[in-house]
Scaffold this active site. Structure first.
Site, PDB file in Angstrom:
ATOM      1  N   LYS A   1      -5.912   7.438   0.888  1.00  0.00           N
ATOM      2  CA  LYS A   1      -6.427   6.275   1.214  1.00  0.00           C
ATOM      3  C   LYS A   1      -6.815   5.406  -0.193  1.00  0.00           C
ATOM      4  O   LYS A   1      -7.849   4.610  -0.051  1.00  0.00           O
ATOM      5  CB  LYS A   1      -7.569   6.276   2.218  1.00  0.00           C
ATOM      6  CG  LYS A   1      -6.990   7.057   3.385  1.00  0.00           C
ATOM      7  CD  LYS A   1      -5.751   6.195   3.982  1.00  0.00           C
ATOM      8  CE  LYS A   1      -5.680   4.966   4.651  1.00  0.00           C
ATOM      9  NZ  LYS A   1      -4.311   4.484   4.926  1.00  0.00           N
TER      10      LYS A   1
ATOM     11  N   LYS B   1       5.038  11.796  -4.508  1.00  0.00           N
ATOM     12  CA  LYS B   1       3.897  11.531  -4.262  1.00  0.00           C
ATOM     13  C   LYS B   1       2.879  12.791  -4.070  1.00  0.00           C
ATOM     14  O   LYS B   1       3.500  13.804  -3.692  1.00  0.00           O
ATOM     15  CB  LYS B   1       3.515  10.417  -2.940  1.00  0.00           C
ATOM     16  CG  LYS B   1       4.112   9.204  -3.078  1.00  0.00           C
ATOM     17  CD  LYS B   1       4.049   8.452  -1.756  1.00  0.00           C
ATOM     18  CE  LYS B   1       4.788   9.107  -0.478  1.00  0.00           C
ATOM     19  NZ  LYS B   1       4.717   8.396   0.619  1.00  0.00           N
ATOM     20  N   THR B   2       1.730  12.576  -4.614  1.00  0.00           N
ATOM     21  CA  THR B   2       0.806  13.852  -4.267  1.00  0.00           C
ATOM     22  C   THR B   2      -0.596  13.336  -4.000  1.00  0.00           C
ATOM     23  O   THR B   2      -1.216  12.343  -4.568  1.00  0.00           O
ATOM     24  CB  THR B   2       0.727  14.829  -5.233  1.00  0.00           C
ATOM     25  OG1 THR B   2      -0.148  15.999  -4.810  1.00  0.00           O
ATOM     26  CG2 THR B   2       0.082  14.276  -6.676  1.00  0.00           C
ATOM     27  N   HIS B   3      -1.602  14.002  -3.199  1.00  0.00           N
ATOM     28  CA  HIS B   3      -2.952  13.794  -3.111  1.00  0.00           C
ATOM     29  C   HIS B   3      -3.597  14.930  -3.967  1.00  0.00           C
ATOM     30  O   HIS B   3      -4.858  15.137  -3.686  1.00  0.00           O
ATOM     31  CB  HIS B   3      -3.508  13.812  -1.873  1.00  0.00           C
ATOM     32  CG  HIS B   3      -3.226  12.553  -0.992  1.00  0.00           C
ATOM     33  ND1 HIS B   3      -3.002  11.411  -1.652  1.00  0.00           N
ATOM     34  CD2 HIS B   3      -2.693  12.048   0.213  1.00  0.00           C
ATOM     35  CE1 HIS B   3      -2.782  10.310  -0.988  1.00  0.00           C
ATOM     36  NE2 HIS B   3      -2.689  10.894   0.336  1.00  0.00           N
TER      37      HIS B   3
ATOM     38  N   ARG C   1      -5.273  -1.242   7.656  1.00  0.00           N
ATOM     39  CA  ARG C   1      -6.513  -1.867   8.395  1.00  0.00           C
ATOM     40  C   ARG C   1      -6.894  -3.165   7.893  1.00  0.00           C
ATOM     41  O   ARG C   1      -6.626  -4.006   8.371  1.00  0.00           O
ATOM     42  CB  ARG C   1      -7.449  -0.689   8.225  1.00  0.00           C
ATOM     43  CG  ARG C   1      -8.240  -0.575   9.599  1.00  0.00           C
ATOM     44  CD  ARG C   1      -9.143   0.653   9.284  1.00  0.00           C
ATOM     45  NE  ARG C   1      -9.889   0.697   8.126  1.00  0.00           N
ATOM     46  CZ  ARG C   1     -11.041   0.012   7.754  1.00  0.00           C
ATOM     47  NH1 ARG C   1     -11.725  -0.669   8.767  1.00  0.00           N
ATOM     48  NH2 ARG C   1     -11.584   0.214   6.724  1.00  0.00           N
ATOM     49  N   LYS C   2      -7.576  -2.943   6.847  1.00  0.00           N
ATOM     50  CA  LYS C   2      -7.982  -4.455   5.862  1.00  0.00           C
ATOM     51  C   LYS C   2      -7.441  -4.426   4.718  1.00  0.00           C
ATOM     52  O   LYS C   2      -7.229  -5.469   3.996  1.00  0.00           O
ATOM     53  CB  LYS C   2      -9.590  -4.308   6.184  1.00  0.00           C
ATOM     54  CG  LYS C   2      -9.996  -4.277   7.630  1.00  0.00           C
ATOM     55  CD  LYS C   2     -11.564  -4.600   7.599  1.00  0.00           C
ATOM     56  CE  LYS C   2     -11.862  -4.735   9.080  1.00  0.00           C
ATOM     57  NZ  LYS C   2     -13.410  -4.875   9.405  1.00  0.00           N
TER      58      LYS C   2
ATOM     59  N   SER D   1     -12.211   4.152   4.569  1.00  0.00           N
ATOM     60  CA  SER D   1     -10.477   3.992   4.991  1.00  0.00           C
ATOM     61  C   SER D   1      -9.950   5.258   5.549  1.00  0.00           C
ATOM     62  O   SER D   1      -9.182   5.487   6.474  1.00  0.00           O
ATOM     63  CB  SER D   1      -9.687   3.669   3.916  1.00  0.00           C
ATOM     64  OG  SER D   1      -8.425   3.200   4.419  1.00  0.00           O
TER      65      SER D   1
ATOM     66  N   VAL E   1       2.339  -8.946   4.260  1.00  0.00           N
ATOM     67  CA  VAL E   1       3.568  -8.743   4.474  1.00  0.00           C
ATOM     68  C   VAL E   1       3.920  -7.281   4.639  1.00  0.00           C
ATOM     69  O   VAL E   1       4.790  -6.935   5.686  1.00  0.00           O
ATOM     70  CB  VAL E   1       4.451  -9.134   3.062  1.00  0.00           C
ATOM     71  CG1 VAL E   1       6.011  -8.896   3.327  1.00  0.00           C
ATOM     72  CG2 VAL E   1       4.353 -10.882   2.998  1.00  0.00           C
TER      73      VAL E   1
END
Length: 304
Positions: free
Chosen positions: A56, A115-117, A266-267, A147, A240
């Site tokens: 996030k 991608k990776t976290h 979300r925001k 988040s 968008v």
């Protein structure tokens, strides 16, 4: 099998909610830990681009920016497939017969964007050996926490986060999937000058997307015109992207991600944490933050 097909497997929520295990002190789903040897031995390539983030912290946003740069602002090309199929998470492991991140990555033609976290010490060593380019994005801890909390509530493939108060304590202790935010951002920061790493901040991207997109394009060695740049800024804006089904995960069944609980997007506003933390929670968090970040020269902004 793609994620969208999961509803055909008739899996209940209890089947999706992962058991967790620790690997090298980092909390992971049992499926990831069971496949850790395969993940660790993943073979990177010299022309791979890896987007690394804590959960996030702007992963999908950065991915869309990169995809638009690579495709010269061609919106149709960037909507060729869902975000998780275009640029898979190398460690994300799903129950068979669903495609896991490794399956998707190994089938992709070069050049690949992945991608990776994973925290820096758990990145498959082939990425260092092959000198692959890496974009790391860091987001301030409080906004990241809020988040991640709401994402964990709506994403049935993540552990139940409990109440926000309970989750704050889990987050501070690093007892969430992918481990400690503090160790993550510091670990990647400490190696950024030793490898081909572009270290970005979410708040900088929100404040001046044009400047940060130019940085990314330069890092990717891509010349983009002012027209393409403005197109990228528009199509990767929060409003968008929130309506883009190839980026917002709305194509998944609600048994996987329940957008009625919280939308995936979300925001996206720095400083939103103020709407959720109590004064006492904020003060306690700040005191703990100072201890954990002592000695580091990373500066985060909690609002812009």
């Amino acid at each position: 099998m793609s994620l969208e097909k999961m509803k055909d497997l008739h899996l209940g929520e209890q089947d999706l909610q992962p058991e967790t295990r620790e690997v090298n002190g980092i909390l992971m789903s049992k499926l990831m830990s069971d496949n850790w040897d395969k993940i660790w031995n993943f073979q990177a390539k010299p022309d791979d681009l890896l987007i690394a983030t804590y959960a996030k912290a702007g992963t999908t946003w950065t991915q869309e920016i990169v995809d638009m740069i690579q495709n010269d602002g061609d919106v149709q090309k960037c909507q060729r497939a869902n975000t998780y199929d275009r640029h898979p998470f190398i460690e994300w492991t799903l129950p068979s017969p669903l495609n896991s991140g490794l399956d998707l990555a190994n089938k992709m033609p070069s050049p690949r964007t992945l991608k990776t976290h994973l925290p820096v010490h758990m990145l498959p060593p082939s990425f260092w050996k092959e000198n692959s380019k890496i974009i790391y994005v860091a987001r301030n801890a409080k906004d990241c926490l809020v988040s991640y909390y709401y994402f964990s509530r709506m994403n049935k493939m993540l552990p139940d986060p409990g109440t926000l108060g309970e989750y704050i304590e889990q987050f501070k202790a690093g007892k969430v999937l992918w481990g400690s935010w503090y160790d993550h951002v510091k670990g990647w920061w400490d190696v950024k000058d030793q490898h081909r790493i572009l270290y970005l901040f979410y708040e900088d991207m929100k404040e001046d997307p044009k400047r940060e997109i130019k940085k990314i394009a330069k890092f990717l060695e891509k010349d983009i015109s002012e027209e393409v740049l403005n197109k990228i800024i528009y199509h990767t804006s929060f409003d968008v992207m929130k309506e883009n089904p190839m980026a917002n995960y709305t194509t998944l069944p609600s048994s996987i991600m329940d957008h009625s609980i919280s939308p995936f997007m979300r925001k996206g506003m720095p400083g939103d944490w103020k709407n959720y933390f109590t004064v006492a929670q904020s003060e306690d968090f700040d005191e703990d933050y100072r201890r954990k970040m002592a000695g580091s020269n990373i500066t985060f902004r909690t609002e812009i």
